[in-house]
Write an enzyme that holds these catalytic residues in place. Structure first.
Site, PDB file in Angstrom:
ATOM      1  N   CYS A  79       0.988  -1.426  -0.037  1.00  0.00           N
ATOM      2  CA  CYS A  79      -0.094   0.044   0.014  1.00  0.00           C
ATOM      3  C   CYS A  79       0.853   1.506   0.133  1.00  0.00           C
ATOM      4  O   CYS A  79       1.545   1.594  -0.977  1.00  0.00           O
ATOM      5  CB  CYS A  79      -0.932  -0.183   1.025  1.00  0.00           C
ATOM      6  SG  CYS A  79      -2.319   1.123   0.890  1.00  0.00           S
ATOM      7  N   HIS A 169      -3.028  -5.151   1.492  1.00  0.00           N
ATOM      8  CA  HIS A 169      -2.681  -5.578   2.836  1.00  0.00           C
ATOM      9  C   HIS A 169      -2.492  -6.974   3.220  1.00  0.00           C
ATOM     10  O   HIS A 169      -3.574  -7.361   3.499  1.00  0.00           O
ATOM     11  CB  HIS A 169      -3.392  -4.913   3.928  1.00  0.00           C
ATOM     12  CG  HIS A 169      -3.067  -3.296   3.994  1.00  0.00           C
ATOM     13  ND1 HIS A 169      -2.330  -2.670   4.889  1.00  0.00           N
ATOM     14  CD2 HIS A 169      -3.790  -2.462   3.374  1.00  0.00           C
ATOM     15  CE1 HIS A 169      -2.234  -1.460   4.654  1.00  0.00           C
ATOM     16  NE2 HIS A 169      -3.267  -1.174   3.727  1.00  0.00           N
ATOM     17  N   GLU A 171      -1.112  -8.650   5.354  1.00  0.00           N
ATOM     18  CA  GLU A 171      -1.119  -8.892   6.693  1.00  0.00           C
ATOM     19  C   GLU A 171      -2.008  -9.036   7.472  1.00  0.00           C
ATOM     20  O   GLU A 171      -2.155  -9.315   8.572  1.00  0.00           O
ATOM     21  CB  GLU A 171       0.290  -7.774   7.310  1.00  0.00           C
ATOM     22  CG  GLU A 171      -0.509  -6.490   7.629  1.00  0.00           C
ATOM     23  CD  GLU A 171      -0.652  -5.464   6.204  1.00  0.00           C
ATOM     24  OE1 GLU A 171      -1.214  -4.157   6.524  1.00  0.00           O
ATOM     25  OE2 GLU A 171      -0.227  -6.100   5.131  1.00  0.00           O
TER      26      GLU A 171
END
Length: 199
Positions: A79, A169, A171
């Site tokens: 990002c 993202h 994660e």
């Protein structure tokens, strides 16, 4: 293995948790001294790219980190991290590390209310979960840039030499495959120095 995680702003803790679950030591990079430490990989997390770029310079981190990237240090950028790496921004005159030959559009999907989740094919990994939060996408890529993923025709994941850039993202969804792919690129022992000159 020790991986540096830019920890001045943004979603760095979530990356650290995944790396630690994969048995990797994390070094939070918060100042110039940290940025000069020896690490085998680097994560540039999501967050606010303008703030991150400003803090990188104010905290004397910009040049040492850029030198490491240019020298071939493996990087995973998500990002805002993708924006930091991009050579060109379609809707912003700012440039940061400018080591990844792509043109990126900031906030391409609108503000936070326009954020979304999907699952799409990612390289050889199959379908992976993707969370987009005020995300950019990649409008165009330079020579030798490998496209890893698209969503609705928009490029959202690329690899170029030592750099992996993602609009989303990875994660946030508990799926470790992209981080494992990144770690595999480190343990493979490959070094891909960049050819770009310092900005």
């Amino acid at each position: 293995m020790r991986v540096g995680v830019l920890a001045v702003q943004g979603a760095f803790i979530e990356h650290e948790k995944i790396l630690q679950n994969l048995g990797v030591e994390c070094l939070e990079l918060r100042n110039g001294k940290d940025a000069r430490q020896d690490v085998e990989g680097l994560i540039l997390p999501g967050g606010e790219s303008t703030t991150q770029g400003k803090l990188l310079r104010e905290l004397d981190m910009f040049e040492p980190l850029r030198e490491k990237i240019v020298a071939g240090l493996p990087v995973l950028a998500t990002c805002a991290g993708l924006i930091l790496l991009a050579e060109e921004l379609a809707n912003d005159s700012a440039r940061y590390f400018a080591t990844l030959p792509v043109r990126v559009k900031r906030n391409a999907y609108g503000r936070q209310l326009g954020s979304f989740y999907t699952e799409e094919q990612f390289g050889d990994l199959g379908k992976v979960p993707m969370t987009f939060i005020r995300a950019p996408y990649i409008e165009s890529v330079g020579e030798d840039v490998e496209i890893l993923a698209k969503v609705n025709g928009d490029i959202v994941g690329v690899r170029y030499k030592n750099q992996i850039g993602l609009s989303f993202h990875p994660e946030l969804n508990g799926d470790r495959r992209i981080h494992q792919m990144f770690l595999d690129s480190i343990s493979g022992g490959k070094s891909f120095p960049c050819t770009q000159k310092a900005v």
